[in-house]
Motif scaffolding. Structure first.
Motif, PDB file in Angstrom:
ATOM      1  N   ILE A  20       1.656  63.394 -21.443  1.00 43.21           N
ATOM      2  CA  ILE A  20       1.975  64.730 -21.949  1.00 43.21           C
ATOM      3  C   ILE A  20       1.381  65.840 -21.078  1.00 43.21           C
ATOM      4  CG2 ILE A  20       2.281  63.930 -24.311  1.00 43.21           C
ATOM      5  CD1 ILE A  20      -0.469  65.184 -24.968  1.00 43.21           C
ATOM      6  N   GLY A  21       0.817  65.467 -19.946  1.00 37.76           N
ATOM      7  CA  GLY A  21       0.320  66.450 -18.986  1.00 37.76           C
ATOM      8  C   GLY A  21      -1.016  67.068 -19.347  1.00 37.76           C
ATOM      9  N   LYS A  22      -1.826  66.390 -20.108  1.00 36.79           N
ATOM     10  CA  LYS A  22      -3.142  66.902 -20.496  1.00 36.79           C
ATOM     11  C   LYS A  22      -4.233  66.048 -19.863  1.00 36.79           C
ATOM     12  CE  LYS A  22      -1.568  69.953 -23.452  1.00 36.79           C
ATOM     13  NZ  LYS A  22      -1.710  71.356 -23.307  1.00 36.79           N
ATOM     14  N   LYS A  23      -5.424  66.612 -19.789  1.00 40.36           N
ATOM     15  CA  LYS A  23      -6.594  65.878 -19.285  1.00 40.36           C
ATOM     16  C   LYS A  23      -7.558  65.675 -20.447  1.00 40.36           C
ATOM     17  CE  LYS A  23      -6.437  67.188 -14.494  1.00 40.36           C
ATOM     18  NZ  LYS A  23      -5.810  66.016 -13.991  1.00 40.36           N
ATOM     19  N   PRO A  24      -8.269  64.545 -20.462  1.00 41.69           N
ATOM     20  CA  PRO A  24      -9.250  64.331 -21.532  1.00 41.69           C
ATOM     21  C   PRO A  24     -10.383  65.344 -21.447  1.00 41.69           C
ATOM     22  CG  PRO A  24      -9.094  62.398 -20.096  1.00 41.69           C
ATOM     23  CD  PRO A  24      -8.189  63.442 -19.548  1.00 41.69           C
ATOM     24  N   LYS A  25     -10.873  65.787 -22.593  1.00 38.49           N
ATOM     25  CA  LYS A  25     -12.014  66.690 -22.617  1.00 38.49           C
ATOM     26  C   LYS A  25     -13.280  65.851 -22.613  1.00 38.49           C
ATOM     27  CE  LYS A  25      -9.682  70.386 -25.024  1.00 38.49           C
ATOM     28  NZ  LYS A  25      -9.577  71.181 -26.242  1.00 38.49           N
ATOM     29  N   GLY A  26     -14.302  66.365 -21.976  1.00 40.82           N
ATOM     30  CA  GLY A  26     -15.566  65.638 -21.918  1.00 40.82           C
ATOM     31  C   GLY A  26     -15.643  64.766 -20.688  1.00 40.82           C
ATOM     32  N   GLU A  27     -16.849  64.359 -20.389  1.00 43.43           N
ATOM     33  CA  GLU A  27     -17.080  63.550 -19.198  1.00 43.43           C
ATOM     34  C   GLU A  27     -17.225  62.074 -19.499  1.00 43.43           C
ATOM     35  OE1 GLU A  27     -20.447  65.107 -17.153  1.00 43.43           O
ATOM     36  OE2 GLU A  27     -19.723  67.160 -17.290  1.00 43.43           O
ATOM     37  N   ASN A  28     -17.398  61.710 -20.764  1.00 44.26           N
ATOM     38  CA  ASN A  28     -17.715  60.318 -21.070  1.00 44.26           C
ATOM     39  C   ASN A  28     -16.506  59.542 -21.586  1.00 44.26           C
ATOM     40  OD1 ASN A  28     -17.655  61.694 -23.466  1.00 44.26           O
ATOM     41  ND2 ASN A  28     -19.385  60.641 -24.366  1.00 44.26           N
ATOM     42  N   ILE A  29     -15.333  59.796 -20.994  1.00 42.34           N
ATOM     43  CA  ILE A  29     -14.138  59.030 -21.323  1.00 42.34           C
ATOM     44  C   ILE A  29     -14.183  57.738 -20.521  1.00 42.34           C
ATOM     45  CG2 ILE A  29     -11.625  58.963 -21.253  1.00 42.34           C
ATOM     46  CD1 ILE A  29     -12.724  60.979 -23.263  1.00 42.34           C
ATOM     47  N   ASP A  30     -14.139  56.614 -21.211  1.00 42.31           N
ATOM     48  CA  ASP A  30     -14.204  55.315 -20.560  1.00 42.31           C
ATOM     49  C   ASP A  30     -12.806  54.717 -20.529  1.00 42.31           C
ATOM     50  OD1 ASP A  30     -15.291  53.128 -19.329  1.00 42.31           O
ATOM     51  OD2 ASP A  30     -16.034  52.222 -21.153  1.00 42.31           O
ATOM     52  N   GLY A  31     -12.119  54.901 -19.445  1.00 47.23           N
ATOM     53  CA  GLY A  31     -10.768  54.388 -19.310  1.00 47.23           C
ATOM     54  C   GLY A  31     -10.032  55.177 -18.251  1.00 47.23           C
ATOM     55  N   ILE A  32      -8.881  54.671 -17.849  1.00 46.17           N
ATOM     56  CA  ILE A  32      -8.075  55.326 -16.820  1.00 46.17           C
ATOM     57  C   ILE A  32      -6.634  55.431 -17.308  1.00 46.17           C
ATOM     58  CG2 ILE A  32      -9.507  54.526 -14.900  1.00 46.17           C
ATOM     59  CD1 ILE A  32      -7.282  52.398 -14.381  1.00 46.17           C
ATOM     60  N   SER A  33      -5.904  56.365 -16.739  1.00 47.75           N
ATOM     61  CA  SER A  33      -4.478  56.442 -17.015  1.00 47.75           C
ATOM     62  C   SER A  33      -3.767  55.355 -16.212  1.00 47.75           C
ATOM     63  CB  SER A  33      -3.922  57.804 -16.619  1.00 47.75           C
ATOM     64  OG  SER A  33      -2.503  57.775 -16.718  1.00 47.75           O
ATOM     65  N   ILE A  34      -2.911  54.633 -16.889  1.00 48.53           N
ATOM     66  CA  ILE A  34      -2.109  53.612 -16.211  1.00 48.53           C
ATOM     67  C   ILE A  34      -0.624  54.000 -16.227  1.00 48.53           C
ATOM     68  CG2 ILE A  34      -3.751  51.743 -16.573  1.00 48.53           C
ATOM     69  CD1 ILE A  34      -1.930  50.870 -18.942  1.00 48.53           C
ATOM     70  N   LYS A  35      -0.378  55.305 -16.386  1.00 47.38           N
ATOM     71  CA  LYS A  35       0.995  55.822 -16.431  1.00 47.38           C
ATOM     72  C   LYS A  35       1.796  55.373 -15.215  1.00 47.38           C
ATOM     73  CE  LYS A  35       3.352  60.207 -15.849  1.00 47.38           C
ATOM     74  NZ  LYS A  35       3.130  61.644 -15.693  1.00 47.38           N
ATOM     75  N   ASN A  36       1.263  55.596 -14.027  1.00 46.74           N
ATOM     76  CA  ASN A  36       2.007  55.235 -12.810  1.00 46.74           C
ATOM     77  C   ASN A  36       2.211  53.732 -12.693  1.00 46.74           C
ATOM     78  OD1 ASN A  36       2.364  57.878 -11.967  1.00 46.74           O
ATOM     79  ND2 ASN A  36       0.394  57.923 -10.934  1.00 46.74           N
ATOM     80  N   ASN A  37       1.252  52.966 -13.165  1.00 49.00           N
ATOM     81  CA  ASN A  37       1.404  51.514 -13.125  1.00 49.00           C
ATOM     82  C   ASN A  37       2.524  51.054 -14.057  1.00 49.00           C
ATOM     83  OD1 ASN A  37      -1.732  52.272 -13.079  1.00 49.00           O
ATOM     84  ND2 ASN A  37      -1.295  50.718 -11.539  1.00 49.00           N
ATOM     85  N   LEU A  38       2.634  51.698 -15.219  1.00 51.16           N
ATOM     86  CA  LEU A  38       3.689  51.352 -16.163  1.00 51.16           C
ATOM     87  C   LEU A  38       5.058  51.776 -15.656  1.00 51.16           C
ATOM     88  CD1 LEU A  38       1.929  52.376 -19.503  1.00 51.16           C
ATOM     89  CD2 LEU A  38       2.412  50.052 -18.718  1.00 51.16           C
ATOM     90  N   LEU A  39       5.141  52.977 -15.117  1.00 54.34           N
ATOM     91  CA  LEU A  39       6.426  53.506 -14.658  1.00 54.34           C
ATOM     92  C   LEU A  39       6.940  52.826 -13.400  1.00 54.34           C
ATOM     93  CD1 LEU A  39       5.906  57.340 -15.250  1.00 54.34           C
ATOM     94  CD2 LEU A  39       7.202  55.724 -16.660  1.00 54.34           C
ATOM     95  N   HIS A  40       6.037  52.419 -12.533  1.00 56.62           N
ATOM     96  CA  HIS A  40       6.441  51.888 -11.230  1.00 56.62           C
ATOM     97  C   HIS A  40       6.128  50.401 -11.063  1.00 56.62           C
ATOM     98  CE1 HIS A  40       7.308  55.995 -10.230  1.00 56.62           C
ATOM     99  NE2 HIS A  40       6.067  56.348 -10.525  1.00 56.62           N
ATOM    100  N   GLN A  41       5.694  49.751 -12.144  1.00 54.27           N
ATOM    101  CA  GLN A  41       5.428  48.312 -12.130  1.00 54.27           C
ATOM    102  C   GLN A  41       4.478  47.892 -11.008  1.00 54.27           C
ATOM    103  OE1 GLN A  41       7.550  45.690 -13.940  1.00 54.27           O
ATOM    104  NE2 GLN A  41       8.133  47.283 -15.364  1.00 54.27           N
TER     105      GLN A  41
END
Length: 121
Positions: A20-41
């Protein structure tokens, strides 16, 4: 499907926010976006995975899994490529790995959990 690699629950929030084009707030988010991995296999990046429950913390790095049992100052190490049932603790034979994983675990706990209230003991 993302090339038979595990999508971790900690990646869901960063991925949804990325869609949705947003960034997580805060610095202690444990995880990564895998959007590109899902879209481009494409393959997911190789990375260490950390988690904690009650008095135990875990690190999964490649074929290795280390368990830290905090109130006993004890560590277990398993080679999951040959021991998926975690029945053969090889920590005594791999002190260098244990020390490296301990350092990574301490850094993760400081960075990610610095503002998290511990509710399970």
């Amino acid at each position: 499907m993302v090339n038979n690699q595990t999508i971790l629950t900690m990646d869901i929030l960063p991925t949804l926010l990325d869609f949705i084009g947003k960034k997580p707030k805060g610095e202690n988010i444990d995880g990564i976006s895998i959007k590109n991995n899902l879209l481009h296999q494409t393959n997911l990046p190789k990375r260490d995975v950390f988690f904690s429950f009650k008095n135990r913390s875990f690190i999964r790095s490649g074929k290795w899994k280390m368990i830290s049992i905090k109130n006993q100052d004890r560590f277990e190490l398993y080679d999951l490529s040959i021991d998926v049932k975690e029945s053969n603790d090889v920590s005594l034979d791999n002190e260098d790995l244990i020390n490296g994983f301990k350092s990574k675990l301490i850094s993760w706990e400081k960075e990610v959990r610095k503002e998290v209230d511990i509710i399970s003991k």
